[in-house]
Write an enzyme that holds these catalytic residues in place. Structure first.
Site, PDB file in Angstrom:
ATOM      1  N   PHE A 133      -1.956  -3.022 -13.574  1.00  0.00           N
ATOM      2  CA  PHE A 133      -2.674  -3.320 -12.334  1.00  0.00           C
ATOM      3  C   PHE A 133      -2.423  -2.198 -11.338  1.00  0.00           C
ATOM      4  O   PHE A 133      -1.289  -1.875 -11.041  1.00  0.00           O
ATOM      5  CB  PHE A 133      -2.245  -4.659 -11.723  1.00  0.00           C
ATOM      6  CG  PHE A 133      -3.057  -5.012 -10.512  1.00  0.00           C
ATOM      7  CD1 PHE A 133      -4.333  -5.560 -10.649  1.00  0.00           C
ATOM      8  CD2 PHE A 133      -2.598  -4.733  -9.231  1.00  0.00           C
ATOM      9  CE1 PHE A 133      -5.115  -5.848  -9.527  1.00  0.00           C
ATOM     10  CE2 PHE A 133      -3.378  -5.018  -8.109  1.00  0.00           C
ATOM     11  CZ  PHE A 133      -4.637  -5.579  -8.265  1.00  0.00           C
TER      12      PHE A 133
ATOM     13  N   ASP B 264       3.193   4.244 -10.867  1.00  0.00           N
ATOM     14  CA  ASP B 264       2.808   3.293  -9.823  1.00  0.00           C
ATOM     15  C   ASP B 264       4.021   2.405  -9.528  1.00  0.00           C
ATOM     16  O   ASP B 264       4.357   1.523 -10.303  1.00  0.00           O
ATOM     17  CB  ASP B 264       1.614   2.465 -10.320  1.00  0.00           C
ATOM     18  CG  ASP B 264       1.145   1.446  -9.283  1.00  0.00           C
ATOM     19  OD1 ASP B 264       1.923   1.104  -8.379  1.00  0.00           O
ATOM     20  OD2 ASP B 264      -0.003   0.975  -9.413  1.00  0.00           O
TER      21      ASP B 264
ATOM     22  N   LYS C  33       3.786  -2.061  -1.200  1.00  0.00           N
ATOM     23  CA  LYS C  33       4.288  -3.413  -0.916  1.00  0.00           C
ATOM     24  C   LYS C  33       5.557  -3.505  -0.048  1.00  0.00           C
ATOM     25  O   LYS C  33       5.480  -3.872   1.102  1.00  0.00           O
ATOM     26  CB  LYS C  33       4.477  -4.167  -2.240  1.00  0.00           C
ATOM     27  CG  LYS C  33       3.136  -4.464  -2.912  1.00  0.00           C
ATOM     28  CD  LYS C  33       3.259  -5.508  -3.991  1.00  0.00           C
ATOM     29  CE  LYS C  33       1.904  -6.065  -4.378  1.00  0.00           C
ATOM     30  NZ  LYS C  33       1.224  -5.356  -5.462  1.00  0.00           N
TER      31      LYS C  33
HETATM   32  C1  LIG Z   1      -0.136  -4.823  -5.646  1.00  0.00           C
HETATM   33  C2  LIG Z   1      -0.248  -3.639  -6.499  1.00  0.00           C
HETATM   34  C3  LIG Z   1      -1.205  -2.640  -6.239  1.00  0.00           C
HETATM   35  C4  LIG Z   1      -2.237  -2.765  -5.156  1.00  0.00           C
HETATM   36  O1  LIG Z   1      -1.694  -2.732  -3.892  1.00  0.00           O
HETATM   37  P1  LIG Z   1      -2.605  -3.190  -2.612  1.00  0.00           P
HETATM   38  O2  LIG Z   1      -1.705  -2.917  -1.450  1.00  0.00           O
HETATM   39  O3  LIG Z   1      -2.948  -4.606  -2.815  1.00  0.00           O
HETATM   40  O4  LIG Z   1      -3.800  -2.311  -2.628  1.00  0.00           O
HETATM   41  C5  LIG Z   1      -1.197  -1.515  -7.041  1.00  0.00           C
HETATM   42  N1  LIG Z   1      -0.314  -1.368  -8.043  1.00  0.00           N
HETATM   43  C6  LIG Z   1       0.622  -2.308  -8.321  1.00  0.00           C
HETATM   44  C7  LIG Z   1       1.590  -2.072  -9.433  1.00  0.00           C
HETATM   45  C8  LIG Z   1       0.664  -3.479  -7.575  1.00  0.00           C
HETATM   46  O5  LIG Z   1       1.566  -4.420  -7.876  1.00  0.00           O
END
Ligand SMILES: *Cc1c(COP(=O)(O)O)cnc(C)c1O
Length: 385
Positions: free
Chosen positions: A122, A207, A236
């Site tokens: 994700f 990420d 986050k």
């Molecule tokens: C939550 C998340 C995102 C997206 O972040 P947003 O601030 O909602 O755009 C991207 N990568 C990972 C691994 C995430 O957990």
């Protein structure tokens, strides 16, 4: 009738205040919050030092354009680079935006377009970050996607070796897949990532939007695998709830992000940076990270012990305070049952319970939560038998 687009299946629960790992709803009920805004409020709700830093900044200056000098932004970038293998930072407002910046920078720096990412990954909801996401349910109805993404099975060294060639600009990967089921990378896969990126000269983008800012027991999770990514993204936990994102890159990428090549109106404004500096100060200078490792180990061991007696649990996994419990059946009824027990947890995919307590959770609160989880599993097996 709500005037909101129903993009979320919302719970019938309205939090109105919070402190540390506790959340109080509009009818005065107190919950133990192991959602933490989805790994956002890593220092707990209303952390006094973060609150104070933001309050002080509110009184002096909220926002100026990035055309001006922003001392708070320089300071946040210095801390992030001092405590990582990365050298430069671009600030934005979310995880998706950070990944968007990473995709743009990787394309520009390599002159190539192909990016490899993984099933069940994700990376966000914008067109670019959604295209990087290896889940068809996220793509549905939005095609055509950004071209030249290829999705590979996660933790599969052979598939990775076979897919990488000189046409690949970058590999984009989570060290623990969060939304995809709390699946940690294997060390063998990390070693293979290192090998193929070196061999073919493609960039490694990690990420760390969910795994970063102390969640797994180190500032960033890549540290635990001996990886040296070219780019990482964070968001986050970075502002403890203040919306902010960051893309960190190695020195060699600097020529490709020069004046006018990328930007963000709000990214890195003084108010957001006040939150970030206060958060980073707590995470890197206190004994917090050691504590996260200890607490995480305790919870995971307790749950593994319990799982031996509990057929319903397939596997307990995770690092630090990012913990998944894979169940044989759907996790949704367990999430609801735990809510009844005043413990808030998430799902990650259909069968995995995800625990993301604030990193400042107390031992007593962890004991309470583990007890609640055990009870709910016990009574749910009674029901299904
Ligand atoms: C939550 C998340 C995102 C997206 O972040 P947003 O601030 O909602 O755009 C991207 N990568 C990972 C691994 C995430 O957990």
């Amino acid at each position: 009738m709500s005037a909101l687009f129903p993009t979320y299946a919302r719970w019938q629960l309205e939090p109105v205040s919070g402190e540390g790992a506790l959340l109080v709803d509009s009818s005065g009920v107190t919950y133990l919050d192991f959602v933490a805004g989805i790994a956002v409020c890593n220092l707990g709700h209303c952390h006094p030092k973060v609150n104070q830093a933001v309050k002080e900044q509110v009184e002096s200056l909220w926002h100026v354009s990035n055309l001006f000098q922003i001392k708070q932004q320089e300071q946040a970038a210095k801390t992030l680079t001092d405590y990582s293998v990365l050298d430069k930072v671009f600030f934005c407002n979310s995880g998706a935006e950070a990944n968007e910046a990473a995709i743009k920078l990787a394309r520009k720096a390599t002159g190539k377009h192909k990016i490899l990412s993984f099933h069940q990954s994700f990376h966000g909801r914008t067109i670019g970050s959604m295209s990087a996401t290896g889940q068809s349910k996220v793509h549905e109805g939005y095609g055509p996607l950004l071209s030249e993404f290829e999705y590979l099975p996660y933790n599969d060294e052979n598939a990775l070796s076979d897919a990488v060639d000189s046409e690949v600009a970058a590999i984009m990967v989570e060290v623990i897949q969060g939304e995809g089921g709390v699946t940690p990378m294997t060390q063998a896969f990390a070693d293979k990532l290192k090998e193929v990126t070196e061999l073919h000269g493609c960039l490694l983008i990690i990420d760390e939007v969910q795994t970063g800012i102390g969640r797994t027991g180190t500032l960033f999770a890549y540290e635990q695998y001996g990886l040296s990514p070219d780019i990482i993204t964070a968001a986050k936990g970075l502002g403890n709830g203040f919306p902010v994102g960051a893309m960190l890159g190695k020195e060699h990428l600097t020529p490709y992000f020069q004046a006018g090549s990328h930007g963000s109106t709000f990214g890195g404004n003084p108010l957001a940076m006040a939150a970030v500096n206060a958060v980073l100060k707590e995470v890197v200078t206190e004994n917090l990270l050691e504590d996260v490792k200890k607490k995480g180990k305790w919870v995971i061991n307790e749950l593994i012990d319990f799982s031996k007696k509990m057929d319903e649990i397939v596997e307990v996994r995770g690092k630090g305070l990012m913990i998944g419990i894979e169940c044989k059946h759907e996790a949704a009824p367990l999430v609801a049952a735990l809510r009844e027990q005043k413990l808030l947890v998430l799902q990650a995919g259909p069968n995995v319970l995800r625990l993301l307590p604030p990193l400042v959770v107390t031992n007593e609160q962890l004991e309470q939560a583990v007890e609640a989880v055990k009870n709910v599993f016990k009574s749910s097996t009674l029901l299904t038998q």
